[in-house]
Design a protein around this motif. Sequence first.
Motif, PDB file in Angstrom:
ATOM      1  N   ASN A 469      22.930 -26.975  21.709  1.00 38.78           N
ATOM      2  CA  ASN A 469      21.764 -26.707  20.855  1.00 38.78           C
ATOM      3  C   ASN A 469      20.573 -27.583  21.242  1.00 38.78           C
ATOM      4  OD1 ASN A 469      24.382 -26.328  19.025  1.00 38.78           O
ATOM      5  ND2 ASN A 469      22.831 -24.856  18.362  1.00 38.78           N
ATOM      6  N   GLU A 470      20.822 -28.662  21.988  1.00 39.64           N
ATOM      7  CA  GLU A 470      19.743 -29.559  22.387  1.00 39.64           C
ATOM      8  C   GLU A 470      19.279 -29.315  23.817  1.00 39.64           C
ATOM      9  OE1 GLU A 470      21.206 -33.477  21.741  1.00 39.64           O
ATOM     10  OE2 GLU A 470      21.297 -33.259  19.546  1.00 39.64           O
ATOM     11  N   CYS A 471      19.861 -28.310  24.490  1.00 35.76           N
ATOM     12  CA  CYS A 471      19.431 -27.993  25.857  1.00 35.76           C
ATOM     13  C   CYS A 471      18.093 -27.275  25.842  1.00 35.76           C
ATOM     14  CB  CYS A 471      20.476 -27.129  26.549  1.00 35.76           C
ATOM     15  SG  CYS A 471      21.995 -28.021  26.934  1.00 35.76           S
ATOM     16  N   THR A 472      17.545 -27.087  27.054  1.00 37.66           N
ATOM     17  CA  THR A 472      16.236 -26.441  27.191  1.00 37.66           C
ATOM     18  C   THR A 472      16.248 -25.073  26.532  1.00 37.66           C
ATOM     19  OG1 THR A 472      15.898 -27.575  29.283  1.00 37.66           O
ATOM     20  CG2 THR A 472      14.519 -25.658  28.835  1.00 37.66           C
ATOM     21  N   THR A 473      15.202 -24.788  25.771  1.00 42.31           N
ATOM     22  CA  THR A 473      15.066 -23.474  25.133  1.00 42.31           C
ATOM     23  C   THR A 473      13.714 -22.891  25.468  1.00 42.31           C
ATOM     24  OG1 THR A 473      15.026 -22.290  23.038  1.00 42.31           O
ATOM     25  CG2 THR A 473      14.326 -24.589  22.986  1.00 42.31           C
ATOM     26  N   ALA A 513      26.267 -22.001  16.057  1.00 35.74           N
ATOM     27  CA  ALA A 513      25.443 -20.785  16.038  1.00 35.74           C
ATOM     28  C   ALA A 513      24.374 -20.905  14.951  1.00 35.74           C
ATOM     29  CB  ALA A 513      26.316 -19.562  15.797  1.00 35.74           C
ATOM     30  N   PRO A 514      23.078 -20.847  15.329  1.00 34.86           N
ATOM     31  CA  PRO A 514      22.024 -20.940  14.314  1.00 34.86           C
ATOM     32  C   PRO A 514      21.950 -19.704  13.424  1.00 34.86           C
ATOM     33  CG  PRO A 514      21.077 -20.565  16.478  1.00 34.86           C
ATOM     34  CD  PRO A 514      22.526 -20.780  16.686  1.00 34.86           C
ATOM     35  N   VAL A 515      22.367 -18.566  13.971  1.00 29.67           N
ATOM     36  CA  VAL A 515      22.365 -17.323  13.189  1.00 29.67           C
ATOM     37  C   VAL A 515      23.623 -16.535  13.531  1.00 29.67           C
ATOM     38  CG1 VAL A 515      19.850 -17.166  13.061  1.00 29.67           C
ATOM     39  CG2 VAL A 515      21.072 -16.096  14.980  1.00 29.67           C
ATOM     40  N   SER A 516      23.979 -15.610  12.685  1.00 29.62           N
ATOM     41  CA  SER A 516      25.126 -14.742  12.968  1.00 29.62           C
ATOM     42  C   SER A 516      24.733 -13.700  14.005  1.00 29.62           C
ATOM     43  CB  SER A 516      25.586 -14.042  11.688  1.00 29.62           C
ATOM     44  OG  SER A 516      25.988 -14.975  10.713  1.00 29.62           O
ATOM     45  N   GLY A 517      25.665 -13.277  14.815  1.00 31.67           N
ATOM     46  CA  GLY A 517      25.388 -12.233  15.799  1.00 31.67           C
ATOM     47  C   GLY A 517      26.279 -12.359  17.016  1.00 31.67           C
ATOM     48  N   LYS A 518      25.998 -11.519  18.039  1.00 31.05           N
ATOM     49  CA  LYS A 518      26.748 -11.532  19.295  1.00 31.05           C
ATOM     50  C   LYS A 518      26.052 -12.488  20.249  1.00 31.05           C
ATOM     51  CE  LYS A 518      28.456  -7.697  20.827  1.00 31.05           C
ATOM     52  NZ  LYS A 518      29.892  -8.022  20.698  1.00 31.05           N
ATOM     53  N   TRP A 519      26.767 -13.480  20.702  1.00 33.04           N
ATOM     54  CA  TRP A 519      26.219 -14.491  21.589  1.00 33.04           C
ATOM     55  C   TRP A 519      26.836 -14.344  22.983  1.00 33.04           C
ATOM     56  CZ3 TRP A 519      22.367 -18.038  20.454  1.00 33.04           C
ATOM     57  CH2 TRP A 519      21.972 -18.084  19.112  1.00 33.04           C
ATOM     58  N   HIS A 520      25.947 -14.472  23.988  1.00 32.57           N
ATOM     59  CA  HIS A 520      26.345 -14.305  25.388  1.00 32.57           C
ATOM     60  C   HIS A 520      26.352 -15.673  26.078  1.00 32.57           C
ATOM     61  CE1 HIS A 520      26.730 -12.395  29.324  1.00 32.57           C
ATOM     62  NE2 HIS A 520      25.746 -13.177  29.766  1.00 32.57           N
ATOM     63  N   PHE A 521      27.439 -15.989  26.796  1.00 36.83           N
ATOM     64  CA  PHE A 521      27.574 -17.247  27.531  1.00 36.83           C
ATOM     65  C   PHE A 521      27.805 -16.901  29.011  1.00 36.83           C
ATOM     66  CE2 PHE A 521      28.892 -17.831  23.210  1.00 36.83           C
ATOM     67  CZ  PHE A 521      28.449 -19.091  22.828  1.00 36.83           C
ATOM     68  N   GLU A 522      27.059 -17.560  29.911  1.00 36.95           N
ATOM     69  CA  GLU A 522      27.151 -17.197  31.334  1.00 36.95           C
ATOM     70  C   GLU A 522      26.827 -18.400  32.217  1.00 36.95           C
ATOM     71  OE1 GLU A 522      24.987 -14.158  34.513  1.00 36.95           O
ATOM     72  OE2 GLU A 522      25.150 -13.597  32.387  1.00 36.95           O
ATOM     73  N   THR A 523      27.628 -18.548  33.312  1.00 35.41           N
ATOM     74  CA  THR A 523      27.324 -19.567  34.317  1.00 35.41           C
ATOM     75  C   THR A 523      26.692 -18.904  35.535  1.00 35.41           C
ATOM     76  OG1 THR A 523      29.506 -19.366  35.342  1.00 35.41           O
ATOM     77  CG2 THR A 523      29.257 -21.025  33.607  1.00 35.41           C
ATOM     78  N   SER A 524      25.887 -19.677  36.267  1.00 31.56           N
ATOM     79  CA  SER A 524      25.236 -19.180  37.482  1.00 31.56           C
ATOM     80  C   SER A 524      24.896 -20.387  38.355  1.00 31.56           C
ATOM     81  CB  SER A 524      23.972 -18.389  37.137  1.00 31.56           C
ATOM     82  OG  SER A 524      23.044 -19.215  36.447  1.00 31.56           O
ATOM     83  N   GLY A 525      24.394 -20.120  39.574  1.00 33.03           N
ATOM     84  CA  GLY A 525      24.021 -21.215  40.468  1.00 33.03           C
ATOM     85  C   GLY A 525      23.418 -20.688  41.743  1.00 33.03           C
ATOM     86  N   THR A 526      23.011 -21.618  42.582  1.00 41.66           N
ATOM     87  CA  THR A 526      22.346 -21.249  43.833  1.00 41.66           C
ATOM     88  C   THR A 526      23.311 -21.176  45.006  1.00 41.66           C
ATOM     89  OG1 THR A 526      21.844 -23.585  44.236  1.00 41.66           O
ATOM     90  CG2 THR A 526      20.177 -22.292  43.061  1.00 41.66           C
ATOM     91  N   GLU A 527      24.500 -21.733  44.861  1.00 42.49           N
ATOM     92  CA  GLU A 527      25.466 -21.717  45.961  1.00 42.49           C
ATOM     93  C   GLU A 527      26.238 -20.408  45.964  1.00 42.49           C
ATOM     94  OE1 GLU A 527      27.975 -25.087  46.343  1.00 42.49           O
ATOM     95  OE2 GLU A 527      26.366 -26.550  45.992  1.00 42.49           O
ATOM     96  N   MET A 528      26.333 -19.790  47.158  1.00 47.99           N
ATOM     97  CA  MET A 528      27.019 -18.511  47.274  1.00 47.99           C
ATOM     98  C   MET A 528      28.517 -18.638  46.976  1.00 47.99           C
ATOM     99  SD  MET A 528      24.847 -16.184  48.026  1.00 47.99           S
ATOM    100  CE  MET A 528      25.907 -14.901  48.646  1.00 47.99           C
ATOM    101  N   ASN A 566      31.195 -12.780  25.868  1.00 49.89           N
ATOM    102  CA  ASN A 566      30.453 -12.522  24.636  1.00 49.89           C
ATOM    103  C   ASN A 566      31.321 -12.891  23.439  1.00 49.89           C
ATOM    104  OD1 ASN A 566      28.093 -11.363  25.880  1.00 49.89           O
ATOM    105  ND2 ASN A 566      29.330  -9.526  26.276  1.00 49.89           N
ATOM    106  N   LEU A 567      30.663 -13.455  22.396  1.00 45.56           N
ATOM    107  CA  LEU A 567      31.372 -13.839  21.180  1.00 45.56           C
ATOM    108  C   LEU A 567      30.576 -13.428  19.950  1.00 45.56           C
ATOM    109  CD1 LEU A 567      32.620 -17.476  21.923  1.00 45.56           C
ATOM    110  CD2 LEU A 567      34.029 -15.411  21.759  1.00 45.56           C
ATOM    111  N   ASP A 568      31.276 -12.885  18.962  1.00 47.72           N
ATOM    112  CA  ASP A 568      30.670 -12.646  17.648  1.00 47.72           C
ATOM    113  C   ASP A 568      30.862 -13.906  16.817  1.00 47.72           C
ATOM    114  OD1 ASP A 568      29.802  -9.982  18.030  1.00 47.72           O
ATOM    115  OD2 ASP A 568      31.870  -9.273  17.770  1.00 47.72           O
ATOM    116  N   LEU A 569      29.729 -14.548  16.444  1.00 48.92           N
ATOM    117  CA  LEU A 569      29.780 -15.811  15.712  1.00 48.92           C
ATOM    118  C   LEU A 569      29.065 -15.689  14.378  1.00 48.92           C
ATOM    119  CD1 LEU A 569      28.954 -18.303  18.635  1.00 48.92           C
ATOM    120  CD2 LEU A 569      31.216 -17.667  17.754  1.00 48.92           C
ATOM    121  N   GLU A 570      29.590 -16.411  13.392  1.00 49.17           N
ATOM    122  CA  GLU A 570      28.933 -16.500  12.100  1.00 49.17           C
ATOM    123  C   GLU A 570      27.924 -17.656  12.118  1.00 49.17           C
ATOM    124  OE1 GLU A 570      29.364 -14.405   9.608  1.00 49.17           O
ATOM    125  OE2 GLU A 570      30.868 -13.263  10.739  1.00 49.17           O
ATOM    126  N   GLN A 571      26.921 -17.556  11.251  1.00 48.44           N
ATOM    127  CA  GLN A 571      25.938 -18.637  11.175  1.00 48.44           C
ATOM    128  C   GLN A 571      26.638 -19.964  10.841  1.00 48.44           C
ATOM    129  OE1 GLN A 571      22.870 -18.078   8.193  1.00 48.44           O
ATOM    130  NE2 GLN A 571      21.513 -19.582   9.135  1.00 48.44           N
TER     131      GLN A 571
END
Length: 599
Positions: A469-473, A513-528, A566-571
Motif C-alpha cells: 500500500n506504500e509503493c508507488t501509485t 484492500a482499500p476497497v472491495s473488488g477483483k484485484w490483479h497481481f502481476e510480476t514483470s521485468g526487463t530480463e528475457m 486475480n483475487l476477489d477481496l473485501e474492503q
Amino acid sequence: MQKLPITLSLFAALFAISACDDDDSDNDAWIPPQDAFQREDASHDATVDASHDASHDASTDASADAENDASTDASADAETDANADAENDAETDAENDAENDAENDAENDAENDAENDAQITDCDPATCIGDHFCIEDLATSAQICVPDATPEIIPTGSHAYRSPLKSDRLLVKLIGKDLSRDVVGIDIEFVDSQGNVLTANDPSIQGTLFSLTLDEIEKPPVYGHENFELRIRIDGLDLFPTASKLHARLRDEKDHVSAFIELPLESQPLAHENAVCDPLHVDNVCIDQNNECLESGDQWLCLPPPPPTIESFEAWYNHRTNALGFVVQGKVQQLPVEGAVIHLYDEDHEDLHYLGLYDPAPGTARDRFTTLEQTATEYTGTFNELLVKGFETAYSITLQVFDESGFVSEAKDLVLQEPPVKNENQSCDPKTALSRCTDGTLCLASGNRYTCQIPSASCPAAWTVANLNECTTETDNRYLCSGNLQTATIETMSTCQINEQQILKAVPYKFVAPVSGKWHFETSGTEMAGDTLLFVRQFCNYTDPDAEIACNDDITPLTNQWSALNLDLEQNQEIYIFVSNVGGFNDWKGPYSLEVQLR
C-alpha cells in the motif's frame, strides 16, 4: 578371501533360505549295544547262580543225611526235615544272587544312560563330553550337546542355475548336513569351461573367492539344523560373463569349511500353469506372465492369482488446493495389496493427465497408498496427496487396487466430492484431501495428531515485510513495487512449485484492500529469462495448503514465465503476497516489478 555382505556392490542380493530338520527324534529311546549286553548278562548270571547254588546245597545235605543213616537209625521225620532244609537253602541263595546281580546291572545302566543323555539332552558346556558343545535345537528349543564336526554338502539335489527371466541372476540350492548345526556362511568362486577360476570384470572388485554371511540374511532356517536346504538368489552374475560352473562350500561358526562342490551353471527349469513350482523361485520359476507360485492344498502350483477386491470406496477432491484423497477397503486374496490404479476425468469424461508414479495411459497412474493396513484377508488403503497441475476440472475417478505382482481388481467409478469440513479442535488432514478446516482455521500439529486451530495471521517479527500500500501509485487503486530475488532471504514453500521438496527464497509483501473488488497481481521485468513464482496467503508464516489463497507460476507457459493472478477481496481484507524463484532447473533470480491493480 573377499567378504561380500549383501549390501556390497558386487551382488545386489536377495536371499531366500529354507531348511528341513530331519533329526532322529528317537535318540532318547535308543539303548547302546553295551547296555543290551549287560542286561542279557544280568539275566544269565541270575539263572546260573541260582542253579549252581541249589545243586551244591542239595548235594551237601544229601551226603550228610546218608552218613546219619549209616551210623544211626533216623526216623522218617528227620529225613523229611533234612530235605526241607536243603530246598529252602537253595531257594534263598538263588534269590539273593539274582537280587545282587540285578542291582549291579541297574547301576551300570544308569551310568551309561547318564553319559548318553549328556550328549543329546538339555545341557550346559560343563556337561558336554569330549569335543562336544552346546547349541539350541530349533525343533525342540532345547540346549543339546553336539560334536565339533565339519559341515558337508550332499551333491544329490544341489544345483546352480542361471535365471531365464533375469540374465544376471544366479540361483543356488545346496543340500547340507552339519552335525554341529552351526553353519554361518557360504563361499563361492566362479569357473570357466577350461577350469580357470574367474575374477569379476569390474576392476574395483578384487579376489576370486566371495564369502556370504548367512547371519546377515536369515540365520534360523540353517543355523541350528542338522539337515537343511540352503537356497540363494544373487544378482551379479553378469560380472562373470564366461562362467560355466561354480565352486561352493559351507563355513561354520568355528571356521570349519566343507569340501568344495562343483556345480555346472545350467538354465533354470521352467514351470507352466498348474505345474509344481518352488515358492522361493530357485528350483524352477513360473514362466507364464499371469501365474504365480501359489499354495494349493499340500503343494505349490503355478496358478493365476485371484486379484484383490474393492468392497467400499470414498473419494474427494479439494479444488482450491488441488488435493486428491480416497479411502478404499476390500478383500486380500493370495497376494498382499500394494497400491491403486488411478484414472481421473473431467465432467465430460475426458482424461486428465495424472503426474503419478507411472503413467501407462493418459489420466492413469499406479501409485502407492499413503497408508496401508492389511491382514491376511482384508485391507484398508488411504491416499491423500497434493496434485501439481492440470486437475482443476477433476470431476470423477476410476479406481483399481493392485497386489504386489501387479494383478488388479475390478474398476470402481465415483464422482469426486469436496472434502468434509472440520471445525476448530477437530482432527483434520494436513494435506486438505480427506478433510479441510473451516474458514479462519488451519490444520496444525497438536501433540501426536493434527487439529483445526486458529493461527496468527502476522509474519514473524524477524522478517522484513514490504507494504504494498506504500509503493508507488500512479492512479487510484494501482500500486507498483520493485524488488530483486538475489537479495531474497525468506525460506518458504508454495503449492505451485514444481519440486515439492525444494526450499524457495522469497520476498514477502503485505497488502490491505482499500476497497472491495477483483484485484490483479502481476510480476514483470526487463530480463528475457525472468521467471518468478507468485503466491498469496491469508496466514503469513504457514505453508499449509489452506493458508495459501492462490498461486501462479507462468502467465503463459514457455512464452511468458512471469506470474499473474486475480483475487476477489473485501474492503480492509489483509493478505500476504510472496514473489520467489521457481526452483528446479531454471532457478532464475534477478530484478522484477510487482504491480497491483483493481480491475
